[in-house]
Design a protein around this motif. Structure first.
Motif, short mmCIF file in Angstrom:
data_model
loop_
_atom_site.label_atom_id
_atom_site.label_comp_id
_atom_site.label_asym_id
_atom_site.label_seq_id
_atom_site.Cartn_x
_atom_site.Cartn_y
_atom_site.Cartn_z
N ARG A 1 0.84 -1.20 0.00
CA ARG A 1 0.00 0.00 0.00
C ARG A 1 0.88 1.25 0.00
NH1 ARG A 1 -5.29 -1.26 1.59
NH2 ARG A 1 -5.53 -3.35 2.46
N PRO A 2 0.36 2.38 -0.48
CA PRO A 2 1.09 3.64 -0.31
C PRO A 2 1.21 3.98 1.16
CG PRO A 2 -0.63 3.84 -2.00
CD PRO A 2 -0.84 2.53 -1.32
N PHE A 3 2.32 4.69 1.49
CA PHE A 3 2.56 4.95 2.90
C PHE A 3 1.46 5.82 3.51
CE2 PHE A 3 4.33 7.61 6.28
CZ PHE A 3 4.72 6.64 7.17
N GLY A 4 0.93 6.75 2.74
CA GLY A 4 -0.13 7.61 3.28
C GLY A 4 -1.34 6.81 3.71
N GLU A 5 -1.75 5.85 2.90
CA GLU A 5 -2.90 5.00 3.26
C GLU A 5 -2.57 4.12 4.45
OE1 GLU A 5 -5.62 1.43 1.25
OE2 GLU A 5 -4.21 2.60 0.03
N ALA A 6 -1.37 3.52 4.44
CA ALA A 6 -0.97 2.67 5.56
C ALA A 6 -0.88 3.46 6.86
CB ALA A 6 0.38 2.01 5.25
N GLU A 7 -0.43 4.71 6.77
CA GLU A 7 -0.32 5.55 7.96
C GLU A 7 -1.68 5.79 8.57
OE1 GLU A 7 2.07 9.61 9.18
OE2 GLU A 7 1.20 9.43 7.17
N ARG A 8 -2.69 6.06 7.75
CA ARG A 8 -4.04 6.30 8.28
C ARG A 8 -4.62 5.03 8.91
NH1 ARG A 8 -4.24 9.19 3.37
NH2 ARG A 8 -5.25 7.41 2.35
N MET A 9 -4.34 3.87 8.31
CA MET A 9 -4.87 2.62 8.85
C MET A 9 -4.28 2.32 10.23
SD MET A 9 -4.74 0.31 5.39
CE MET A 9 -5.15 -1.18 6.30
N VAL A 10 -2.99 2.51 10.37
CA VAL A 10 -2.32 2.14 11.62
C VAL A 10 -2.60 3.17 12.71
CG1 VAL A 10 -0.08 1.71 12.70
CG2 VAL A 10 -0.57 0.82 10.41
N GLU A 11 -2.51 4.45 12.38
CA GLU A 11 -2.67 5.48 13.41
C GLU A 11 -4.10 5.59 13.90
OE1 GLU A 11 -1.06 9.11 11.94
OE2 GLU A 11 1.01 8.35 11.95
N ALA A 12 -5.05 4.95 13.21
CA ALA A 12 -6.41 4.89 13.73
C ALA A 12 -6.54 3.87 14.86
CB ALA A 12 -7.39 4.55 12.61
N LEU A 13 -5.53 3.00 15.01
CA LEU A 13 -5.58 1.96 16.04
C LEU A 13 -4.69 2.24 17.24
CD1 LEU A 13 -5.38 -1.15 13.65
CD2 LEU A 13 -7.43 -0.09 14.58
N ILE A 14 -3.67 3.08 17.09
CA ILE A 14 -2.72 3.32 18.17
C ILE A 14 -2.65 4.82 18.43
CG2 ILE A 14 -1.37 1.26 17.61
CD1 ILE A 14 0.64 3.05 16.23
N ASP A 15 -2.01 5.17 19.55
CA ASP A 15 -1.83 6.58 19.89
C ASP A 15 -0.59 7.17 19.24
OD1 ASP A 15 -4.07 6.31 21.43
OD2 ASP A 15 -2.97 5.93 23.29
N GLY A 16 0.37 6.32 18.85
CA GLY A 16 1.61 6.81 18.25
C GLY A 16 1.49 7.00 16.76
N GLU A 17 2.65 6.96 16.09
CA GLU A 17 2.73 7.16 14.67
C GLU A 17 3.40 5.97 14.00
OE1 GLU A 17 4.84 10.76 14.01
OE2 GLU A 17 3.26 12.06 14.80
N LEU A 18 3.13 5.82 12.71
CA LEU A 18 3.79 4.81 11.90
C LEU A 18 5.09 5.40 11.37
CD1 LEU A 18 3.79 2.04 10.46
CD2 LEU A 18 2.51 3.12 8.60
N THR A 19 6.22 4.82 11.76
CA THR A 19 7.54 5.32 11.37
C THR A 19 7.88 4.81 9.97
OG1 THR A 19 8.20 5.32 13.68
CG2 THR A 19 9.95 5.45 12.04
N ALA A 20 8.44 5.70 9.14
CA ALA A 20 8.83 5.35 7.77
C ALA A 20 10.34 5.30 7.67
CB ALA A 20 8.25 6.36 6.78
#
Length: 270
Positions: A121-140
């Motif tokens: 997936r594009p990182f932008g889409e993956a970032e939205r999916m993961v950050e909706a579940l956790i309080d932190g951020e998805l590191t690239a």
């Protein structure tokens, strides 16, 4: 004096002949064996009326006794199928459970969120999916060691994720990492691979140098003090072994008579 009978009085009429079904033995048997038929035969017979009434009452009572009594209970194999069918047909009474007093209910913790599948997936889409579940951020991070991420990498493709899909996430602690490649670039075999590896530098040292040095080195003078290698010298065999030159022969750099105890031209043999 008694009156004389009239000489011309009519004679009594003769009785009709008795039929076979009017025989008393047959009527009594029918009253016992088959009461309805016996009652009918009794009333068509030649019995007197009181006798017919008594026979009818007794036969009727005899006929009604079996009908009014309870049927005998079946036992053994005869009662098996009927009892099983009756048990299956009649539902068993259900007893409602008594409510048990409970204390103040404790809230059950909700199930931990699971890591989604973000590879491809594009990182932008993956970032939205993961950050909706956790309080932190998805590191690239870049999937190639020699490629630096630009300022905007939202369209870069995710090649690897350090937390596998389906793994539980702790919303307060998890910090997942995604390894990216530029659009149109293939994913490496593993994160940290070089996209443009440097060519290997060939070594210029000839492999025949030690053999040439051995053959061209001047021979030892044999006095036990000089060596065949010019400036190379060894104090003892331990030093020769530490340098990886054992066994050392006459003519080799660093050879000396103090290393060759038996004088056969080979030192530090053991």
């Amino acid at each position: 004096m008694y009156p004389q009978p009239h000489p011309y009085a009519p004679a009594p009429a003769p009785e009709p002949p008795r039929r076979w079904w009017q025989h008393p033995a047959l009527v009594i048997t029918a009253l016992v064996v088959l009461p309805p038929a016996g009652i009918a035969l009794a009333w068509t017979g030649r019995w007197q009326r009181p006798r017919k009434i008594v026979a009818t009452v007794l036969s009727g009572v005899w006929f009604l006794i079996p009908l009014m009594s309870d049927p005998p209970e079946k036992t053994g194999a005869e009662a098996g199928p009927q009892a099983a069918a009756a048990a299956s047909a009649s539902p068993a009474p259900s007893t409602s459970p008594m409510p048990t007093p409970t204390s103040t209910p404790t809230p059950t913790p909700s199930a931990a969120p699971q890591m989604p599948e973000i590879v491809g997936r594009p990182f932008g889409e993956a970032e939205r999916m993961v950050e909706a579940l956790i309080d932190g951020e998805l590191t690239a991070r870049s999937a190639y060691a020699d490629v630096v991420l630009p300022a905007g990498y939202g369209q870069w493709t995710v090649c690897f994720q350090d937390i596998g899909a389906g793994a539980g996430l702790a919303p307060q602690q998890t910090a997942p990492v995604a390894h990216l490649v530029a659009p149109g670039t293939g994913c490496p075999a593993a994160p940290g691979t070089q996209l443009h590896p440097r060519p290997a530098v060939p070594t210029s040292a000839p492999t025949t140098a030690p053999a040439t040095a051995r053959t061209t080195a001047p021979a030892s003078d044999g006095d036990g003090t000089g060596g065949g290698g010019g400036s190379v010298s060894y104090r003892n065999c331990d030093a020769v072994r530490a340098a990886g030159a054992a066994p050392i022969r006459r003519g080799d750099p660093g050879y000396g008579r103090h290393l060759d105890r038996d004088g056969d031209g080979i030192g530090c043999e053991r």
